[in-house]
Scaffold this motif. Structure first.
Motif, PDB file in Angstrom:
ATOM      1  N   ARG A   3      -2.929  12.875  -2.251  1.00  0.00           N
ATOM      2  CA  ARG A   3      -4.099  12.009  -2.157  1.00  0.00           C
ATOM      3  C   ARG A   3      -3.779  10.723  -1.412  1.00  0.00           C
ATOM      4  O   ARG A   3      -4.607  10.209  -0.646  1.00  0.00           O
ATOM      5  CB  ARG A   3      -4.619  11.709  -3.562  1.00  0.00           C
ATOM      6  N   ALA A   4      -2.583  10.183  -1.642  1.00  0.00           N
ATOM      7  CA  ALA A   4      -2.188   8.969  -0.930  1.00  0.00           C
ATOM      8  C   ALA A   4      -2.167   9.223   0.574  1.00  0.00           C
ATOM      9  O   ALA A   4      -2.634   8.395   1.370  1.00  0.00           O
ATOM     10  CB  ALA A   4      -0.818   8.499  -1.410  1.00  0.00           C
ATOM     11  N   MET A   5      -1.632  10.363   0.962  1.00  0.00           N
ATOM     12  CA  MET A   5      -1.565  10.695   2.382  1.00  0.00           C
ATOM     13  C   MET A   5      -2.966  10.820   2.968  1.00  0.00           C
ATOM     14  O   MET A   5      -3.249  10.301   4.065  1.00  0.00           O
ATOM     15  CB  MET A   5      -0.784  11.992   2.581  1.00  0.00           C
ATOM     16  N   GLY A  30       0.786  -1.229   0.000  1.00  0.00           N
ATOM     17  CA  GLY A  30       0.000   0.000   0.000  1.00  0.00           C
ATOM     18  C   GLY A  30       0.814   1.274   0.000  1.00  0.00           C
ATOM     19  O   GLY A  30       0.511   2.216  -0.744  1.00  0.00           O
ATOM     20  N   THR A  31       1.858   1.350   0.819  1.00  0.00           N
ATOM     21  CA  THR A  31       2.632   2.590   0.887  1.00  0.00           C
ATOM     22  C   THR A  31       3.504   2.791  -0.347  1.00  0.00           C
ATOM     23  O   THR A  31       4.021   3.890  -0.562  1.00  0.00           O
ATOM     24  CB  THR A  31       3.530   2.626   2.145  1.00  0.00           C
ATOM     25  N   TRP A  32       3.670   1.756  -1.160  1.00  0.00           N
ATOM     26  CA  TRP A  32       4.432   1.881  -2.407  1.00  0.00           C
ATOM     27  C   TRP A  32       3.503   2.246  -3.560  1.00  0.00           C
ATOM     28  O   TRP A  32       3.790   3.160  -4.338  1.00  0.00           O
ATOM     29  CB  TRP A  32       5.171   0.575  -2.717  1.00  0.00           C
ATOM     30  N   ALA A  40     -11.891   6.761  -7.851  1.00  0.00           N
ATOM     31  CA  ALA A  40     -10.611   6.100  -8.137  1.00  0.00           C
ATOM     32  C   ALA A  40     -10.279   6.185  -9.625  1.00  0.00           C
ATOM     33  O   ALA A  40      -9.120   6.392 -10.005  1.00  0.00           O
ATOM     34  CB  ALA A  40     -10.660   4.640  -7.686  1.00  0.00           C
ATOM     35  N   LEU A  41     -11.294   6.067 -10.463  1.00  0.00           N
ATOM     36  CA  LEU A  41     -11.081   6.214 -11.907  1.00  0.00           C
ATOM     37  C   LEU A  41     -10.697   7.646 -12.243  1.00  0.00           C
ATOM     38  O   LEU A  41      -9.741   7.884 -13.012  1.00  0.00           O
ATOM     39  CB  LEU A  41     -12.353   5.822 -12.660  1.00  0.00           C
ATOM     40  N   ASP A  42     -11.396   8.614 -11.678  1.00  0.00           N
ATOM     41  CA  ASP A  42     -11.106  10.018 -11.964  1.00  0.00           C
ATOM     42  C   ASP A  42      -9.699  10.401 -11.520  1.00  0.00           C
ATOM     43  O   ASP A  42      -9.062  11.263 -12.135  1.00  0.00           O
ATOM     44  CB  ASP A  42     -12.132  10.918 -11.263  1.00  0.00           C
ATOM     45  N   TRP A  43      -9.210   9.770 -10.484  1.00  0.00           N
ATOM     46  CA  TRP A  43      -7.862  10.047  -9.994  1.00  0.00           C
ATOM     47  C   TRP A  43      -6.790   9.251 -10.733  1.00  0.00           C
ATOM     48  O   TRP A  43      -5.604   9.380 -10.431  1.00  0.00           O
ATOM     49  CB  TRP A  43      -7.777   9.740  -8.499  1.00  0.00           C
ATOM     50  N   GLY A  44      -7.201   8.422 -11.670  1.00  0.00           N
ATOM     51  CA  GLY A  44      -6.233   7.648 -12.450  1.00  0.00           C
ATOM     52  C   GLY A  44      -5.676   6.445 -11.723  1.00  0.00           C
ATOM     53  O   GLY A  44      -4.628   5.916 -12.098  1.00  0.00           O
ATOM     54  N   ARG A  91       2.214   6.350  -6.018  1.00  0.00           N
ATOM     55  CA  ARG A  91       2.469   6.254  -7.455  1.00  0.00           C
ATOM     56  C   ARG A  91       1.183   6.298  -8.261  1.00  0.00           C
ATOM     57  O   ARG A  91       1.168   6.768  -9.403  1.00  0.00           O
ATOM     58  CB  ARG A  91       3.260   4.974  -7.755  1.00  0.00           C
ATOM     59  N   LEU A  92       0.101   5.810  -7.684  1.00  0.00           N
ATOM     60  CA  LEU A  92      -1.172   5.807  -8.382  1.00  0.00           C
ATOM     61  C   LEU A  92      -1.955   7.105  -8.182  1.00  0.00           C
ATOM     62  O   LEU A  92      -2.574   7.618  -9.111  1.00  0.00           O
ATOM     63  CB  LEU A  92      -2.031   4.630  -7.905  1.00  0.00           C
TER      64      LEU A  92
END
Length: 261
Positions: free
Chosen positions: A158-160, A146-148, A174-178, A152-153
């Protein structure tokens, strides 16, 4: 009980996480069964694409917390051992598998279930599906890659937010964020995912495996290192039977028949 259902058709191995009464959450036996089936996927050249989905109304709710109750003596469980023995090998094997891996997310994907899905090469989600980084709700760290994968995604900000807040993320967001490849209506998920998997199973598997490894390597390589890697992989790809078949089919104006070699 068979916690992992496997089926091979037309070059596609479909793995169904099968603990629907527990939202397909992982216990140790489920991990062992999954590892055994992955060995078949690795060794069988007739399997040219892997499709992972869940039984019932969930994709995977992560770790089954019933297997993680605190010891009656008060001793804390060693969660690092679970990560080292089960989740880390799973992530590494899926990333290393020289065949496309597709996740068909049919419902909730939470905790390690979310990171498992996002660690697949392509993710197709039902419109009602959602992703939840629920680790923070338990005072834990995202695992299963998850933290990797998350930065990157989704990018660092946003990950934070996803990791610290642990809020539900819809499939559409999730799709809109790529972060995923495609969202489809719930009733179309199985057919859409199988069509994509069957397509990959008819393509030049050896070359697709090299593409996959090159993209993973690019996350840590310098430009010069990546250029060298492209040179080396192109040399390997150019010696494959699939490349010769692709060129021959192009020159003779016929559909190629790739064998994945």
């Amino acid at each position: 009980m068979n916690f992992i259902l496997s089926d091979v058709q037309h070059g596609v191995m479909t793995l169904t996480l099968n603990r629907p009464e527990r939202l397909n959450s992982f216990n140790d036996e489920m991990h062992r069964q999954l590892a055994e089936v992955l060995t078949q996927a690795e060794r069988d050249d007739s399997i040219r694409c892997l499709l992972i989905t869940g039984a019932g109304r969930a994709f995977c709710a992560g770790q089954d917390l019933n297997d993680r109750n605190v010891d009656p003596t008060g001793a804390a469980p060693d969660l690092g051992a679970s990560v080292e023995n089960f989740y880390n090998p799973l992530v590494k094997r899926l990333a290393k598998l020289p065949k496309p891996v597709i996740a068909a997310v049919n419902g909730v994907a939470a905790g390690a279930g979310a990171t498992l899905a996002l660690g697949c090469d392509m993710v197709i989600a039902a419109r009602s599906a959602n992703f939840i980084m629920s680790f923070s709700k338990l005072g834990l760290v995202p695992d299963c890659g998850g933290t990797w994968y998350l930065p990157r995604l989704a990018g660092r900000a946003r990950a934070m937010g996803l990791a610290l807040m642990g809020d539900k993320l819809s499939a559409q967001q999730a799709l809109d964020w790529g972060m995923i490849w495609q969202v489809v209506d719930d009733e179309s998920l199985n057919d859409t995912a199988r069509q994509l998997a069957t397509h990959f199973a008819s393509q030049p598997t050896f070359g697709l495996g090299l593409v996959k490894q090159a993209l993973y390597a690019s996350e840590t390589n310098t430009l010069n290192e990546q250029l060298d890697l492209e040179r080396d992989y192109q040399r390997l790809a150019g010696r494959s039977e699939d490349y010769r078949e692709g060129v021959s089919a192009f020159l003779t104006k016929r559909p190629p028949v790739f064998k994945g070699k």
